[in-house]
Design a protein around this motif. Structure first.
Motif, PDB file in Angstrom:
ATOM      1  N   SER A  80     -60.823 -29.571  13.814  1.00  0.00           N
ATOM      2  CA  SER A  80     -60.733 -30.385  12.726  1.00  0.00           C
ATOM      3  C   SER A  80     -62.027 -31.479  12.660  1.00  0.00           C
ATOM      4  CB  SER A  80     -59.656 -31.175  12.695  1.00  0.00           C
ATOM      5  OG  SER A  80     -58.584 -30.639  12.429  1.00  0.00           O
ATOM      6  N   ARG A  81     -62.973 -31.449  13.386  1.00  0.00           N
ATOM      7  CA  ARG A  81     -64.392 -32.203  13.366  1.00  0.00           C
ATOM      8  C   ARG A  81     -65.366 -31.142  12.332  1.00  0.00           C
ATOM      9  NH1 ARG A  81     -65.183 -36.525  16.905  1.00  0.00           N
ATOM     10  NH2 ARG A  81     -62.964 -36.829  17.595  1.00  0.00           N
ATOM     11  N   PHE A  82     -64.655 -30.151  12.046  1.00  0.00           N
ATOM     12  CA  PHE A  82     -65.709 -29.032  11.257  1.00  0.00           C
ATOM     13  C   PHE A  82     -66.141 -29.913   9.956  1.00  0.00           C
ATOM     14  CE2 PHE A  82     -66.525 -24.906   8.902  1.00  0.00           C
ATOM     15  CZ  PHE A  82     -66.816 -24.284  10.025  1.00  0.00           C
ATOM     16  N   PRO A  83     -65.468 -30.341   8.874  1.00  0.00           N
ATOM     17  CA  PRO A  83     -66.234 -30.929   8.053  1.00  0.00           C
ATOM     18  C   PRO A  83     -67.180 -31.918   8.032  1.00  0.00           C
ATOM     19  CG  PRO A  83     -63.584 -31.233   8.007  1.00  0.00           C
ATOM     20  CD  PRO A  83     -63.911 -31.061   9.053  1.00  0.00           C
ATOM     21  N   TYR A  84     -67.551 -32.563   9.349  1.00  0.00           N
ATOM     22  CA  TYR A  84     -68.482 -33.379   9.479  1.00  0.00           C
ATOM     23  C   TYR A  84     -69.908 -32.586   9.571  1.00  0.00           C
ATOM     24  CZ  TYR A  84     -65.314 -37.374  10.343  1.00  0.00           C
ATOM     25  OH  TYR A  84     -64.304 -38.264  10.448  1.00  0.00           O
ATOM     26  N   ILE A 118     -57.573 -20.941   4.423  1.00  0.00           N
ATOM     27  CA  ILE A 118     -57.012 -21.766   5.703  1.00  0.00           C
ATOM     28  C   ILE A 118     -57.307 -21.061   7.059  1.00  0.00           C
ATOM     29  CG2 ILE A 118     -55.058 -22.738   6.806  1.00  0.00           C
ATOM     30  CD1 ILE A 118     -53.606 -22.450   4.335  1.00  0.00           C
ATOM     31  N   LEU A 119     -58.599 -21.581   7.716  1.00  0.00           N
ATOM     32  CA  LEU A 119     -58.875 -21.026   9.098  1.00  0.00           C
ATOM     33  C   LEU A 119     -58.178 -21.831  10.088  1.00  0.00           C
ATOM     34  CD1 LEU A 119     -62.922 -21.311   8.126  1.00  0.00           C
ATOM     35  CD2 LEU A 119     -61.083 -19.612   7.518  1.00  0.00           C
ATOM     36  N   LEU A 120     -57.420 -20.931  10.780  1.00  0.00           N
ATOM     37  CA  LEU A 120     -56.808 -21.416  12.173  1.00  0.00           C
ATOM     38  C   LEU A 120     -57.625 -21.079  13.432  1.00  0.00           C
ATOM     39  CD1 LEU A 120     -53.128 -21.983  12.703  1.00  0.00           C
ATOM     40  CD2 LEU A 120     -54.413 -20.669  14.347  1.00  0.00           C
ATOM     41  N   SER A 122     -58.827 -35.544   7.695  1.00  0.00           N
ATOM     42  CA  SER A 122     -57.405 -36.342   7.553  1.00  0.00           C
ATOM     43  C   SER A 122     -56.869 -36.586   8.728  1.00  0.00           C
ATOM     44  CB  SER A 122     -56.677 -35.664   6.418  1.00  0.00           C
ATOM     45  OG  SER A 122     -56.028 -34.425   6.869  1.00  0.00           O
ATOM     46  N   ILE A 123     -55.510 -36.552   8.695  1.00  0.00           N
ATOM     47  CA  ILE A 123     -54.550 -36.744   9.913  1.00  0.00           C
ATOM     48  C   ILE A 123     -53.968 -35.718  10.558  1.00  0.00           C
ATOM     49  CG2 ILE A 123     -54.653 -39.389   9.622  1.00  0.00           C
ATOM     50  CD1 ILE A 123     -51.815 -38.820   8.008  1.00  0.00           C
ATOM     51  N   HIS A 124     -53.378 -35.940  11.674  1.00  0.00           N
ATOM     52  CA  HIS A 124     -52.803 -34.545  12.419  1.00  0.00           C
ATOM     53  C   HIS A 124     -51.944 -33.595  11.611  1.00  0.00           C
ATOM     54  CE1 HIS A 124     -53.225 -32.495  15.928  1.00  0.00           C
ATOM     55  NE2 HIS A 124     -52.447 -33.386  16.717  1.00  0.00           N
ATOM     56  N   GLY A 125     -52.314 -32.581  11.393  1.00  0.00           N
ATOM     57  CA  GLY A 125     -51.263 -31.572  11.009  1.00  0.00           C
ATOM     58  C   GLY A 125     -51.249 -31.371   9.169  1.00  0.00           C
ATOM     59  N   ARG A 126     -51.781 -32.517   8.824  1.00  0.00           N
ATOM     60  CA  ARG A 126     -51.480 -32.718   7.204  1.00  0.00           C
ATOM     61  C   ARG A 126     -52.600 -32.221   6.274  1.00  0.00           C
ATOM     62  NH1 ARG A 126     -47.003 -33.531   9.739  1.00  0.00           N
ATOM     63  NH2 ARG A 126     -47.084 -35.428  10.998  1.00  0.00           N
ATOM     64  N   ALA A 127     -53.503 -31.429   6.690  1.00  0.00           N
ATOM     65  CA  ALA A 127     -54.595 -30.907   6.197  1.00  0.00           C
ATOM     66  C   ALA A 127     -54.343 -30.161   5.004  1.00  0.00           C
ATOM     67  CB  ALA A 127     -55.707 -30.173   6.706  1.00  0.00           C
ATOM     68  N   TRP A 177     -61.460 -25.292   1.577  1.00  0.00           N
ATOM     69  CA  TRP A 177     -61.258 -24.602   2.826  1.00  0.00           C
ATOM     70  C   TRP A 177     -60.534 -25.510   3.644  1.00  0.00           C
ATOM     71  CZ3 TRP A 177     -63.462 -19.727   4.285  1.00  0.00           C
ATOM     72  CH2 TRP A 177     -64.212 -19.372   3.252  1.00  0.00           C
ATOM     73  N   VAL A 178     -59.678 -25.189   4.396  1.00  0.00           N
ATOM     74  CA  VAL A 178     -58.735 -25.781   5.412  1.00  0.00           C
ATOM     75  C   VAL A 178     -59.077 -25.560   6.868  1.00  0.00           C
ATOM     76  CG1 VAL A 178     -56.519 -26.455   6.151  1.00  0.00           C
ATOM     77  CG2 VAL A 178     -56.901 -26.685   4.009  1.00  0.00           C
ATOM     78  N   VAL A 179     -59.522 -26.285   7.504  1.00  0.00           N
ATOM     79  CA  VAL A 179     -59.823 -25.954   9.056  1.00  0.00           C
ATOM     80  C   VAL A 179     -58.841 -26.651  10.003  1.00  0.00           C
ATOM     81  CG1 VAL A 179     -61.485 -26.057  10.784  1.00  0.00           C
ATOM     82  CG2 VAL A 179     -62.388 -25.660   8.418  1.00  0.00           C
ATOM     83  N   THR A 180     -58.306 -25.764  10.737  1.00  0.00           N
ATOM     84  CA  THR A 180     -56.867 -26.191  11.547  1.00  0.00           C
ATOM     85  C   THR A 180     -57.287 -25.697  12.927  1.00  0.00           C
ATOM     86  OG1 THR A 180     -54.725 -26.809  11.641  1.00  0.00           O
ATOM     87  CG2 THR A 180     -55.389 -24.720  10.626  1.00  0.00           C
ATOM     88  N   GLY A 181     -56.296 -25.937  13.721  1.00  0.00           N
ATOM     89  CA  GLY A 181     -56.251 -25.087  15.226  1.00  0.00           C
ATOM     90  C   GLY A 181     -54.735 -24.733  15.399  1.00  0.00           C
ATOM     91  N   ASP A 182     -54.541 -24.340  16.562  1.00  0.00           N
ATOM     92  CA  ASP A 182     -53.047 -23.963  17.046  1.00  0.00           C
ATOM     93  C   ASP A 182     -52.308 -25.250  17.352  1.00  0.00           C
ATOM     94  OD1 ASP A 182     -55.305 -23.869  18.904  1.00  0.00           O
ATOM     95  OD2 ASP A 182     -53.706 -23.148  20.411  1.00  0.00           O
ATOM     96  N   GLY A 183     -52.688 -26.241  17.587  1.00  0.00           N
ATOM     97  CA  GLY A 183     -51.931 -27.411  17.579  1.00  0.00           C
ATOM     98  C   GLY A 183     -51.810 -28.157  16.171  1.00  0.00           C
TER      99      GLY A 183
END
Lengths: 642, 339
Positions: free
Chosen positions: B60-64, B123-125, B73-78, B95-101
């Motif tokens: 989630s640091r991707f946008p920087y 959405i990229l997980l 944003s905040i955890h899980g809410r992108a 684009w939404v960048v997220t992870g498995d958690g």
């Protein structure tokens, strides 16, 4: 229709309460009576009261639904302390509401429903019928009407089934009360024909309801039940066009108006929750105003979507009630950190947890102010009446957008569902909400401050202003992520000062009643009407009592401290255990006392009068707070409360 | 947008920011970031019209690190924040960048709903099968028995398949790729070109807390035997020698077969991007069960986008009732005049 042979007594005001099973259509009867009275020209104030269950077990006290309306020829501010006329559609309704009727008041009962079975469902002792109890028959004028039978007979030829016929009983009862108060039927007939006839495409049902309404009316005329009827003349009001409005309707209209004034698209993101859902319903039906509504998967998604809307430059609003505000807390903090506009409408209800979903309370004040991690200042506003929800929503949107800050509006269940007349504002006379979006890449810095410390609201689509926001602490000016100690301290103070600077735009308070003297009452939110009425009454009794009412809870109006100094004592009445009182005591270091009612109901004027008198007569004692019991306030020993 | 802006051509470097990239050296995120910048340039994206939204976690640091608009944003809410962005301005590329958690644990609910609504988001997980930012706890995709700081005796949670969830949640585009795979660029491009919610799972190596979790999918030697590159309309063939395939056995279960006597190409499953049952079946094939793991586009169908339907309803309401004025809003019927 006023061609009655019976005498008509003029009266200044009257309080009528419809009560029945939650499936009996009492809310509709009450709403119709309100509409008719408003259109007739009375001042009105209402108090709907319904169970949290959609259909609690039929016939039980838990399943009773009530609707109270105070209508008057003079200015009124509350739904009334005591009921003049109670309509009880079954024994449970009688049981739940009889104690609120004033001695000598009229109680119309649907005697057909006072059967053995129904009396048992209402948990009356076997063999006991309250209609035969002298305690009641001597105190009230009990009028027995076989509403079920008369309604069924009237509608026998309509071809409707028994169930549909039974559903018209509320209109029959309403017709009778219309007769009693000499009200015209046309507003309700027009409603029935439009709703059942046109919208629901059930002209037969519309016709039957109208028939029942008329039958009830004519029954009043012909039966020798009431010696006279009453007439509440038109109220004197400022010239203009009026309508009846509930708090939730006013909020919806206020939000649309704010978006128009700011030339923004209103995007209302919400998850259904009592008693806030009606705002979502209202706005969903007003799409032709360009309103977008988003029914999110949960409270968190709703507020996060609203924040996404704000980030993108439109008016992002989320609405909820107490438990939902808990869920939104983390996201609200994101908006505080990212310094984005956000409007959160919190229609308070009894808490904690699921609490009392359909009852009113003012217990989310401290949550709104402090219920988040870190130092997280935001603006808190509270409407004082149903119609004020309109103005407060415009104010909230204006502050949020002009100061890039979240604003929480604390409405409550009483304001949300309660109604009053509202003078239509003139759209031409409304001040536009000026909102600026920077476009110059040379001068733009994401966290550069304007004079009032707000942040520039740059929006996606603007070339050269690409920037990244987020929940991590940001560096002053650049907006880059920063863990620097001095920067964090500086940014924390800036966020706090930014909110405090808004006080400069908050109008000074003007006390109602005595401008100085023995007692100052400080109220906020939905208790305005009761406090106002009590202060007026105290004034009439020659007492030295003034009141101020806070619509701005954070920041507070700048002159509150000076006003407090003009009075000997301070009383803070609230529908909680003393949340504003805590703030007032800590901020002004005064011995403010609290009248704290936590019964899911608004204050009665009598309760406030008791508290005022205890304070003025130095009989209050040492307790910081007193709570009313059985409509009265006494300086009780602490233990008796528990 | 100025005229000169409108015609200027951006390259991958134009999508960088001045921020130092702060992932651990060797993290798979670097490769994804590089490809993402290249794809943005290649598809002609505009910096000002592109928004990256993320939640919390390493990914989630991707946008920087993208020189576009961004919201960490905040955890899980992108997905919810991004939905708001699209509602407010459907013209933006989001684009939404997220992870498995972030996407499957704390934000699982939002992922499901953004997909079923078909909001036009990519959405990229990033799936590294571990919690990286909190330093190494097991995640919803960690294998059973995984020993971590919070599961010293081994995880007893069954892992879930992100793609099974995406298919079940009515996603209109479902794909999988690997951080260091050459196919990443193509899959991201296809996602960008899709109208609707595009869900891409990217196997990503966390070289600090879960190194080599995807060795079987990245090792040059082994991967051709372990991965099945999907091609629409083509038989499902894989293997270094391209001699193995997937077919359904007599009980309609997938099995690995070797082409040769008795097994012809026509006996194999042919990939059909419009078949959601097949997409689901493919999402169940696991390396640990002896199957090659499918890569590329599992599922792709055309469907209306949420934010457009929202606009359509407004247009419909306006054509039926006219654009609302404040006068009409206030005076909706039951009004009365006080003289």
């Amino acid at each position: 229709m006023s061609t009655s042979a019976k005498p008509t007594h003029p009266t200044r005001a009257a309080v009528v309460r419809f009560a029945g099973d939650s499936g009996d259509g009492m809310q509709l009867a009450g709403t119709q009576f309100t509409d008719t009275s408003a259109v007739f020209g009375n001042d009105v104030a209402t108090l709907p009261d319904f169970p949290a269950e959609i259909r609690a077990p039929a016939g039980t006290v838990a399943g009773v639904s009530g609707f109270q309306i105070n209508f008057a020829s003079t200015d009124i501010h509350t739904p009334g302390d005591e009921v003049d006329v109670l309509i009880a559609m079954n024994p449970a309704a009688f049981k739940a509401h009889i104690e609120d009727v004033r001695p000598g008041g009229i109680v119309v009962v649907n005697e057909d429903e006072f059967t053995k079975i129904n009396l048992r469902k209402a948990a009356y002792a076997d063999g006991y019928d309250p209609l035969d109890d002298e305690r009641y028959t001597q105190r009230f004028k009990i009028v027995r009407v076989p509403i079920t039978r008369l309604n069924t007979e009237e509608l026998s030829s309509t071809g409707l089934g028994a169930k549909d016929v039974g559903r018209c009983r509320n209109m029959w009862a309403l017709g009778l009360i219309y007769w009693l108060y000499d009200r015209p039927l046309d507003t309700t007939i027009a409603y029935l024909e439009d709703y059942f006839g046109k919208k629901k495409k059930m002209p037969q049902v519309a016709e039957a309801n109208v028939k029942a309404l008329r039958a009830g009316y004519y029954f009043g005329e012909t039966a020798e039940l009431f010696p006279a009827r009453f007439q509440v003349p038109r109220a004197k009001a400022e010239k203009g066009r009026y309508r009846k409005i509930t708090g939730n309707e006013a909020a919806a209209m206020g939000l649309i108006t704010a978006a128009h004034l700011a030339d923004k698209c209103l995007i209302y993101c919400s998850y259904p929750i009592t008693p806030a859902s009606d705002i979502l319903h209202s706005l969903s039906a007003l799409k032709h105003y360009g309103v977008k509504t988003f029914q999110a998967e949960d409270e968190i998604a709703a507020v996060c979507a609203a924040i996404g809307v704000s980030f993108t430059g439109q008016l992002g609003v989320t609405g909820t009630s107490g438990p939902g505000l808990c869920l939104k807390a983390e996201a609200i903090n994101l908006a505080i950190m990212a310094e984005l506009p956000l409007v959160v409408i919190n229609v308070q209800r009894g808490g904690p947890s699921t609490g009392l979903p359909t009852k009113t309370e003012q217990s989310d004040l401290l949550q709104a102010l402090y219920g988040r991690n870190g130092d997280s200042p935001l603006v808190v506003l509270a409407p004082k009446s149903p119609a004020d929800c309109f103005d407060i929503c415009i104010e909230a949107a204006r502050i949020a957008m002009q100061h890039t800050v979240p604003v929480i509006v604390l409405s409550d269940g009483y304001l949300a569902n309660g109604a009053e007349p509202w003078r239509l504002p003139d759209p031409q006379a409304m001040e536009p909400i000026r909102v600026e979006h920077p476009t110059d890449p040379e001068t733009y810095r994401p966290y550069r401050r304007s004079e009032d410390l707000s942040r520039p609201w740059a929006i996606p689509g603007t070339p050269g202003l690409e920037h990244r926001l987020g929940g991590l602490e940001k560096e002053h000016l650049t907006g880059n992520v920063s863990y620097d100690a001095d920067n964090h301290q500086r940014m924390t103070w800036i966020r706090k000062q930014k909110v405090e600077n808004i006080a400069a735009q908050v109008p000074d308070l003007e006390p109602i009643g005595s401008p100085s003297g023995d007692l100052l009452i400080i109220g906020w939110g939905g208790t305005y009407g009761s406090i106002m009425t009590a202060v007026e009454r105290a004034g009439e009794e020659g007492k030295s009592v003034g009141a101020v009412h806070l619509r701005h809870l954070n920041p507070m109006p700048g002159n509150l401290g000076q006003i407090i100094k003009r009075y000997r004592k301070v009383l803070v009445p609230e529908l909680n255990t003393g949340q504003l009182r805590t703030l007032i005591r800590s901020r002004f270091l005064i011995d403010a006392r609290g009248l704290n009612k936590i019964q899911g109901k608004p204050f009665l004027v009598d309760e406030l009068m008791d508290a005022i008198n205890l304070m003025l007569d130095d009989r209050w004692g040492d307790r910081e707070s007193l709570s009313p019991t059985e409509h009265h306030v006494t300086a009780v020993e602490p233990l008796s409360m528990y | 947008m100025t005229a000169s802006n409108a015609v200027s051509i951006l390259n991958a470097k134009d999508f960088a920011t001045s921020n130092d990239v702060r992932w651990c050296p060797g993290c798979g995120d670097y490769a994804i970031l590089n490809q993402m910048r290249k794809v943005c340039a290649a598809i002609g994206a505009r910096r000002e019209n592109t928004v990256f939204v993320s939640g919390i976690g390493c990914s989630s640091r991707f946008p920087y690190y993208m020189g576009t608009y961004g919201f960490h944003s905040i955890h899980g809410r992108a997905p919810a924040v991004a939905t708001g962005v699209k509602l407010a301005n459907p013209e933006l590329d989001v684009w939404v960048v997220t992870g498995d958690g972030d996407g499957l644990s704390i934000g699982g609910n939002h992922l499901m709903h953004v997909l079923r609504r078909n909001v036009n988001l990519k959405i990229l997980l990033f799936n590294n099968r571990i919690y990286g930012l909190t330093k190494g706890q097991y995640s919803p995709t960690s294998e059973e028995g995984k020993k971590t700081k919070s599961s010293p005796m081994g995880s007893i949670d069954l892992p879930l398949s992100p793609l099974s969830i995406a298919v079940a949640a009515e996603a209109s585009f479902v794909a999988r790729t690997v951080d260091v795979d050459r196919d990443l660029n193509r899959v991201l491009t296809e996602a960008a070109n899709h109208q609707g919610s595009a869900f891409v799972e990217i196997y990503q190596d966390c070289n600090v807390f879960n190194h080599k979790a995807f060795d079987y999918a990245t090792d040059k030697d082994a991967k051709l035997d372990n991965l099945l590159y999907l091609e629409h309309g083509k038989p499902m063939i894989f293997g270094k020698q391209r001699d193995k395939g997937i077919r359904l056995n007599g009980s309609r279960k997938p099995e690995v077969v070797t082409l040769g006597p008795g097994v012809r190409e026509d006996d194999l499953l042919f990939h059909d991007e419009s078949d959601e049952s097949m997409a689901f079946l493919l999402s169940r094939l696991r390396h640990t069960d002896g199957f090659p793991e499918p890569m590329g586009i599992y599922y792709r169908v055309k469907d209306d986008c949420y934010e457009r339907l929202v606009e359509q309803q407004i247009a419909t309401a306006r054509s039926a009732r006219g654009p609302g004025t404040l006068e009409a809003l206030f005076d909706d019927g039951n009004t009365y005049e006080v003289p």
